[in-house]
Design a protein around this motif. Structure first.
Motif, mmCIF file in Angstrom:
data_model
loop_
_atom_site.group_PDB
_atom_site.id
_atom_site.type_symbol
_atom_site.label_atom_id
_atom_site.label_comp_id
_atom_site.label_asym_id
_atom_site.label_seq_id
_atom_site.Cartn_x
_atom_site.Cartn_y
_atom_site.Cartn_z
ATOM 1 N N ARG A 190 59.804 42.441 34.615
ATOM 2 C CA ARG A 190 59.469 43.590 34.801
ATOM 3 C C ARG A 190 57.755 43.653 33.694
ATOM 4 O O ARG A 190 57.004 44.733 33.604
ATOM 5 C CB ARG A 190 60.055 43.298 32.723
ATOM 6 N N HIS A 191 57.221 42.858 34.080
ATOM 7 C CA HIS A 191 55.352 42.472 33.469
ATOM 8 C C HIS A 191 54.489 42.635 35.038
ATOM 9 O O HIS A 191 53.799 43.097 35.326
ATOM 10 C CB HIS A 191 55.010 40.984 33.006
ATOM 11 N N ALA A 192 55.524 42.385 36.483
ATOM 12 C CA ALA A 192 54.521 42.946 37.379
ATOM 13 C C ALA A 192 55.560 43.752 38.456
ATOM 14 O O ALA A 192 55.851 43.037 39.530
ATOM 15 C CB ALA A 192 53.776 41.487 38.036
ATOM 16 N N PRO A 193 56.396 44.756 38.297
ATOM 17 C CA PRO A 193 56.504 45.248 38.980
ATOM 18 C C PRO A 193 56.960 45.813 39.856
ATOM 19 O O PRO A 193 57.774 45.944 40.719
ATOM 20 C CB PRO A 193 57.578 46.684 37.722
ATOM 21 N N ALA A 194 55.766 46.306 40.238
ATOM 22 C CA ALA A 194 55.235 46.230 41.632
ATOM 23 C C ALA A 194 55.073 45.660 42.827
ATOM 24 O O ALA A 194 54.903 45.885 43.945
ATOM 25 C CB ALA A 194 54.116 47.107 41.906
ATOM 26 N N GLN A 195 55.221 44.516 42.546
ATOM 27 C CA GLN A 195 55.091 43.134 43.193
ATOM 28 C C GLN A 195 56.432 43.055 43.774
ATOM 29 O O GLN A 195 57.194 43.464 43.572
ATOM 30 C CB GLN A 195 55.008 41.997 42.632
ATOM 31 N N GLU A 253 54.980 54.292 41.381
ATOM 32 C CA GLU A 253 53.979 53.899 42.233
ATOM 33 C C GLU A 253 53.396 52.826 41.119
ATOM 34 O O GLU A 253 54.025 51.321 41.858
ATOM 35 C CB GLU A 253 52.810 54.334 42.407
ATOM 36 N N GLN A 254 53.506 52.175 40.092
ATOM 37 C CA GLN A 254 53.259 51.473 38.940
ATOM 38 C C GLN A 254 54.591 50.045 39.211
ATOM 39 O O GLN A 254 55.123 48.872 39.246
ATOM 40 C CB GLN A 254 52.608 52.110 37.382
ATOM 41 N N VAL A 255 55.814 50.540 39.856
ATOM 42 C CA VAL A 255 56.680 50.267 39.541
ATOM 43 C C VAL A 255 57.462 49.709 40.763
ATOM 44 O O VAL A 255 58.036 49.201 41.451
ATOM 45 C CB VAL A 255 58.336 50.013 38.658
ATOM 46 N N GLY A 256 56.820 50.269 42.055
ATOM 47 C CA GLY A 256 56.394 49.746 43.291
ATOM 48 C C GLY A 256 57.864 50.643 44.221
ATOM 49 O O GLY A 256 57.706 49.939 45.435
ATOM 50 N N TYR A 257 57.487 51.622 44.043
ATOM 51 C CA TYR A 257 58.472 52.824 44.685
ATOM 52 C C TYR A 257 57.262 53.548 45.149
ATOM 53 O O TYR A 257 56.336 53.722 44.638
ATOM 54 C CB TYR A 257 58.975 53.764 43.572
ATOM 55 N N GLN A 258 57.056 53.696 46.516
ATOM 56 C CA GLN A 258 56.246 54.756 47.730
ATOM 57 C C GLN A 258 56.649 56.442 47.380
ATOM 58 O O GLN A 258 56.096 57.057 47.236
ATOM 59 C CB GLN A 258 55.923 54.009 48.524
ATOM 60 N N GLU A 259 58.225 55.950 47.639
ATOM 61 C CA GLU A 259 58.743 57.407 47.575
ATOM 62 C C GLU A 259 59.461 58.252 46.067
ATOM 63 O O GLU A 259 60.303 57.436 46.087
ATOM 64 C CB GLU A 259 60.120 57.805 48.412
ATOM 65 N N VAL A 260 58.571 58.814 45.450
ATOM 66 C CA VAL A 260 58.900 59.581 43.777
ATOM 67 C C VAL A 260 60.610 59.985 44.289
ATOM 68 O O VAL A 260 61.109 59.452 42.819
ATOM 69 C CB VAL A 260 58.560 61.151 43.885
ATOM 70 N N ALA A 261 61.055 60.403 45.418
ATOM 71 C CA ALA A 261 61.959 61.159 45.159
ATOM 72 C C ALA A 261 63.541 59.642 45.079
ATOM 73 O O ALA A 261 64.231 60.146 44.689
ATOM 74 C CB ALA A 261 62.878 61.458 46.561
ATOM 75 N N SER A 262 62.651 58.432 45.841
ATOM 76 C CA SER A 262 63.358 57.472 46.182
ATOM 77 C C SER A 262 63.946 57.040 44.238
ATOM 78 O O SER A 262 64.861 56.274 43.535
ATOM 79 C CB SER A 262 63.130 56.711 47.117
#
Length: 292
Positions: A190-195, A253-262
């Motif tokens: 939760r504190h580093a979701p993009a990792q 992007e902040q939570v680690g997803y490169q595709e907005v649709a996904s």
């Protein structure tokens, strides 16, 4: 281990207590208690005064509260013990319990400090939820009543039921402790979701294999490790959207997803509302938190 310890035992006239001990000089006594590493079992109907304190006792004290409330002490600290709760006072410490003037129904065990009961050991007194507290209390009453009948009674059978109920209470607490520890292991997401979080890292942090972590998560949290990672990311995504941290693409992007649709599909499945719809609801009703 030394059996010398300090004890203060003060019982008022309005308090009735019954007990059974494991040793031959206890009256009444039940030898079967010793087979379970129990020193005493009993119950108290407190109406007025009761105050017990011990320092350095070589046994654990476990209290089961069926009705009313009182105070459990841990050194100078005071904790309230109410109906439907269990208090564990570990061996060798300075602890006790006392009434606060009202009625208070308790059952209790004095448990030997042995490896078989190591789950009771600790440095501090603990208060735990107790399901079916009245069942345990009533079973303890039957145990003490049957013990007074001597060989003609059914104290040994009542003891088996009491021990089973006690172990069930401890197992329930152990399950809660495992669930809490597992949740804490996944909290960093939760504190580093993009990792780039990997299940192997969580298994290592918990000290088990990947397969064992999977079994523990399914049993105690009803989700796989991968699902728990997703849950933490979605939780953080919702927090970011509500806080106005950006549009859907920025939050994805902040939570680690490169595709907005996904990201949008995952968010929609998780909360039954799309991230875009959530943002629109927030704009229509600023300051109000939509229920999702």
């Amino acid at each position: 281990m030394s059996t010398i310890y300090q004890e203060m035992f003060d019982v008022g006239e309005g308090t009735r207590q019954c007990s059974v001990g494991a040793r031959i000089f206890h009256h009444p006594h039940l030898r079967a208690l010793a087979e379970h590493d129990l020193l005493f079992a009993g119950h108290s109907e407190v109406d007025g005064h009761l105050h017990v304190e011990r320092i350095g006792a070589p046994f654990h004290v476990v209290l089961f509260c069926a009705e009313g409330s009182g105070v459990v002490t841990d050194g100078e600290m005071q904790l309230t013990l109410g109906a439907g709760q269990m208090a564990v006072l570990p061996a060798l410490g300075r602890s006790g319990f006392r009434s606060t003037g009202g009625s208070w129904r308790l059952a209790w065990l004095l448990v030997n400090d042995v490896p078989a009961w190591r789950m009771l050991a600790g440095d501090r007194v603990s208060i735990r939820p107790l399901m079916h507290a009245d069942s345990l209390y009533q079973t303890m009453r039957v145990l003490c009543a049957e013990a007074r009948l001597g060989p003609a009674g059914f104290a040994a059978q009542a003891l088996l039921l009491a021990v089973d109920l006690f172990r069930r209470a401890l197992a329930s607490h152990a399950d809660e402790a495992v669930a809490a520890r597992l949740q804490a292991v996944f909290e960093p997401v939760r504190h580093a979701p993009a990792q780039d979080w990997r299940v192997e890292a969580f298994a290592q942090a918990y000290g088990v294999s990947v397969a064992q972590l999977h079994r523990l998560c399914v049993r105690h949290l009803e989700a796989t490790p991968q699902q728990l990672i997703i849950h933490q990311r979605m939780r953080r995504a919702r927090e970011l959207l509500v806080a106005g941290a950006g549009n859907v693409a920025a939050v994805a992007e902040q939570v680690g997803y490169q595709e907005v649709a996904s990201f949008s599909r995952r968010f929609s499945r998780h909360f039954d509302v799309s991230p875009g719809a959530l943002l629109q609801a927030l704009r229509r009703a600023p300051g109000e938190l939509p229920v999702v």
